[in-house]
Design a protein around this motif. Structure first.
Motif, short mmCIF file in Angstrom:
data_model
loop_
_atom_site.label_atom_id
_atom_site.label_comp_id
_atom_site.label_asym_id
_atom_site.label_seq_id
_atom_site.Cartn_x
_atom_site.Cartn_y
_atom_site.Cartn_z
N ASP A 4 5.09 10.52 -37.75
CA ASP A 4 4.85 9.11 -38.03
C ASP A 4 5.44 8.77 -39.39
OD1 ASP A 4 3.15 8.60 -35.68
OD2 ASP A 4 1.67 9.87 -36.72
N PHE A 5 6.22 7.71 -39.42
CA PHE A 5 6.79 7.26 -40.70
C PHE A 5 7.13 5.79 -40.61
CE2 PHE A 5 10.20 8.93 -38.11
CZ PHE A 5 11.33 8.16 -38.37
N ILE A 6 7.54 5.22 -41.73
CA ILE A 6 7.94 3.82 -41.78
C ILE A 6 9.46 3.79 -41.74
CG2 ILE A 6 7.90 1.68 -43.12
CD1 ILE A 6 5.28 2.84 -44.41
N LEU A 7 10.00 3.13 -40.73
CA LEU A 7 11.44 3.04 -40.55
C LEU A 7 11.86 1.58 -40.63
CD1 LEU A 7 14.19 4.30 -39.83
CD2 LEU A 7 13.54 4.09 -37.42
N ASN A 8 12.65 1.27 -41.64
CA ASN A 8 13.13 -0.10 -41.83
C ASN A 8 11.98 -1.10 -41.81
OD1 ASN A 8 15.74 0.91 -41.99
ND2 ASN A 8 16.06 0.69 -39.79
N GLY A 9 10.87 -0.72 -42.45
CA GLY A 9 9.73 -1.60 -42.60
C GLY A 9 8.74 -1.60 -41.45
#
Length: 157
Positions: A4-9
């Motif tokens: 899980d991560f933040i990709l392009n917001g």
């Protein structure tokens, strides 16, 4: 494994293999092909993305290592109707030829200007030293970064 991560917001969750590198995850699972796959050894810079604002080579970064972090690809910095100032400067300075290296160059330039809004020519060259270009000879690229820096400074003033 799920990462899980933040990709392009935006929050993303992706199932990856333990040895899967980020460039493959971006291109093959998340369908973000702006990040180019060049050398596969971290030498050419075409796979550059921003990881928590730092320019990194996604071909040598395990996807598992971005858990909980912020990843920005070229798709996340501007769009056709609203280009990032660095993207517009690359166009205006004719710093784009074949385009293969351009996403990595743009992201590296953004990382530089975020840390140092008024870099010298030498600082620009040092920042871009890990990004290879076969077409431009770098003069126009350096000019584009200077142009972006000037425009961004005027916008903030």
């Amino acid at each position: 494994m799920i990462v899980d991560f933040i990709l392009n917001g935006k929050n993303v969750s992706v199932d990856v293999e333990a040895d899967e590198v980020l460039v493959d995850t971006l291109r093959e699972k998340l369908m973000l092909t702006g990040t180019k796959k060049g050398c596969g050894t971290g030498d050419c810079g075409t796979c550059t993305v921003l990881l928590d604002g730092e320019a990194v080579r996604s071909c040598i970064l395990l996807t598992a290592m971005v858990e909980g972090r912020k990843v920005t690809t070229i798709e996340g910095v501007g769009n056709v109707d609203n280009l990032h100032p660095v993207q517009q400067a690359f166009i205006d300075a004719s710093a784009v030829q074949c385009g293969f290296c351009t996403p990595g160059m743009v992201l590296t330039s953004i990382a530089l200007l975020d840390k140092n809004p008024d870099p010298t020519e030498e600082e620009i060259k040092t920042a871009l030293s890990g990004n290879l270009c076969r077409c431009t000879g770098y003069e126009k690229i350096v000019r584009a970064v200077r142009l972006a820096a000037e425009r961004m400074a005027k916008k903030e003033a």
